[in-house]
Enzyme design. Structure first.
Site, PDB file in Angstrom:
ATOM      1  N   VAL A   1       0.832  -1.210   0.000  1.00 28.30           N
ATOM      2  CA  VAL A   1       0.000   0.000   0.000  1.00 28.30           C
ATOM      3  C   VAL A   1       0.866   1.259   0.000  1.00 28.30           C
ATOM      4  CG1 VAL A   1      -1.846   1.238   1.181  1.00 28.30           C
ATOM      5  CG2 VAL A   1      -1.819  -1.267   1.211  1.00 28.30           C
TER       6      VAL A   1
ATOM      7  N   VAL B   1     -11.123   0.081   5.986  1.00 25.27           N
ATOM      8  CA  VAL B   1     -12.333  -0.743   5.846  1.00 25.27           C
ATOM      9  C   VAL B   1     -12.650  -0.953   4.372  1.00 25.27           C
ATOM     10  CG1 VAL B   1     -14.774  -0.963   6.419  1.00 25.27           C
ATOM     11  CG2 VAL B   1     -13.222   0.163   8.028  1.00 25.27           C
TER      12      VAL B   1
ATOM     13  N   ASP C   1      -9.941  -9.744  11.309  1.00 26.26           N
ATOM     14  CA  ASP C   1      -9.756  -8.591  10.420  1.00 26.26           C
ATOM     15  C   ASP C   1     -11.118  -7.984  10.038  1.00 26.26           C
ATOM     16  OD1 ASP C   1      -8.179  -7.179   8.018  1.00 26.26           O
ATOM     17  OD2 ASP C   1      -9.891  -8.212   7.147  1.00 26.26           O
TER      18      ASP C   1
ATOM     19  N   LYS D   1     -13.060  -4.268  11.142  1.00 27.83           N
ATOM     20  CA  LYS D   1     -13.706  -3.334  10.208  1.00 27.83           C
ATOM     21  C   LYS D   1     -15.155  -3.065  10.626  1.00 27.83           C
ATOM     22  CE  LYS D   1     -10.759  -5.129   6.512  1.00 27.83           C
ATOM     23  NZ  LYS D   1     -10.607  -6.182   5.510  1.00 27.83           N
TER      24      LYS D   1
END
Ligand code: HSE
Length: 428
Positions: free
Chosen positions: A15, A134, A203, A207
């Site tokens: 990212v 998210v 995970d 979110k």
């Protein structure tokens, strides 16, 4: 044109490298849209020598992300390190205390420390934005916090972990076992370093807890999320559910009820023909329901370089334009503490069982369900060769407590091979 906006980027994985690439490649577009140049002052990562496919020589290097967060030439600290605590949290706190805005993709950090960090941001006049945390590239934080701010949100639900959705849909399409597809996902690099974050539902639970906070103005309460991963979902259930017109999804659902806040991240059945039922592979989908807007369906890539970097850049561009919103859409001090609903809303349930094939076995199960107040909607018994008969039951809407009572009583009938598989069917 006003002063440039100077970024410090900590974490140069997929990212982080993606964000650097966008800032370099789209300089003119970003400046034209925000009215100011977007620049990178400094970067930080664990390994300086690694080739990340993008030149970094123009930027100052910091080994320590905390030092990066405190630099005078950084206006916005972009946290892409990950992990709920450790350097990510320390550097985020340093930036916020210095009054710098923070953009992060770190769902674990916000799920565990969102309230404290939101308070710290507000105390120091800083913004803390987390669109990339998210559902990757889907702009769901912005949708909930800004575009739908005039609505009472009634329910938010969706598939928020692409790896689990890949595993479940691949099991069905290829007829493979959970273990076989898990190994395949591992080889493809789809799994987090700790795979339990994905397949254990953690995970996705992180979110969901962030969406619940924005939707209902409550303090983030990840510990109150009812959490179950996909480990117990076998190919038999995937096939049986399909036969009854359903797909199995790791589904997050949050709603505010008279009994408190419901937050569930559990395997559920959804109608095969619904948008959620048709969601294949690693894609995410978030459905938001508001009193005025009705139902909104957002679908897109939940992970990967481009989509996640796109979400980070959306937050950066907001800050460059001077658009500032509170972290969870309500001043942090006004977020209410969570009362957790003790029971989830009534729903239809799916039951799969193997019954000893002898006279009256099915009648005993039907009687037990009736005595527990559970009404059968549909039922199917399959042809079989051995001594047990595969049976599927779809109930009418009922409470989980009634289902539990019925399942306990089934165990006493002497006609069950093993405890039934029970899965909730989410109304859509
Ligand atoms: N591992 C996650 C997923 C992406 O599979 O959706 C990051 O949250």
């Amino acid at each position: 044109m006003s002063d440039s906006l100077r970024l410090g980027i900590a974490g140069l994985g997929t990212v982080g490298a993606g964000v650097v690439k966008i800032v370099r490649r789209k300089q003119a577009l970003l400046a034209a849209r925000s009215g100011r140049a977007i620049e990178i002052s400094a970067v930080s990562a664990r390994n300086r020598d690694k080739d990340r496919g993008v030149p970094l020589g123009d930027y100052a290097w910091e080994d320590d992300p905390v030092a990066l967060a405190g630099r005078d030439d950084v206006d916005v600290f972009v946290e892409l390190i990950g992990g709920s605590d450790g350097p990510a949290k320390a550097a985020t706190e340093t930036a916020l205390k210095a009054g710098k805005d923070v953009v992060t993709a770190n769902k674990a950090m916000l799920a565990h420390h969102g309230q404290a960090l939101a308070e710290l941001a507000e105390k120091n006049g800083a913004a803390l934005r987390f669109e990339a945390a998210v559902a990757g590239g889907i702009p769901v934080i912005k949708a909930l916090t800004e575009a739908l701010a005039g609505n009472e949100i009634t329910r938010v639900l969706g598939v928020m972990n692409g790896t689990c959705n890949y595993i479940l849909t691949r099991m069905e399409s290829a007829g493979l076992s959970y273990d076989e597809v898990f190994a395949e996902a591992d080889q493809l690099g789809y799994l987090e370093a700790d795979p339990n974050l994905d397949v254990g539902g953690i995970d996705a639970g992180h979110k969901l807890s962030l969406l619940a906070s924005i939707a209902f103005g409550t303090q983030v309460a990840f510990d109150a999320v009812e959490l179950e991963g996909i480990g117990r979902i076998g190919i038999d259930d995937i096939n049986a559910a399909a036969d009854m017109g359903y797909k199995i999804k790791l589904l997050g659902v949050t709603r505010m009820t008279g009994r408190g806040l419901e937050q569930r991240m559990t395997p559920c059945l959804v109608p095969a023909a619904s948008p959620l039922g048709q969601l294949d592979g690693g894609t995410n989908m978030v459905i938001i329901e508001g009193d005025d807007v009705g139902q909104i369906v957002l679908r897109g890539a939940g992970a990967g370089e481009g989509p996640t970097a796109s979400a980070v850049m959306g937050d950066v561009m907001d800050l460059a334009r001077g658009l500032r919103v509170t972290t969870f859409g309500v001043p942090a001090s006004r977020l209410t503490s969570v009362t957790t609903a003790q029971a989830s809303a009534p729903a239809p349930y799916y039951l799969r069982m193997n019954l000893l094939d002898k006279p009256g076995a099915l009648a005993k199960i039907a009687a037990v369900l009736g005595e527990s107040g559970v009404s059968i909607n549909r039922m199917r018994q399959y042809g079989h060769q051995d001594k047990t008969a595969p049976v599927l039951i779809v109930t009418h809407r009922t409470t989980f407590q009634a289902m539990e009572m019925a399942v306990a009583a089934m165990g006493e009938t002497g006609v069950m091979e093993a405890a039934p598989v029970v899965l909730r069917i989410e109304d859509l």
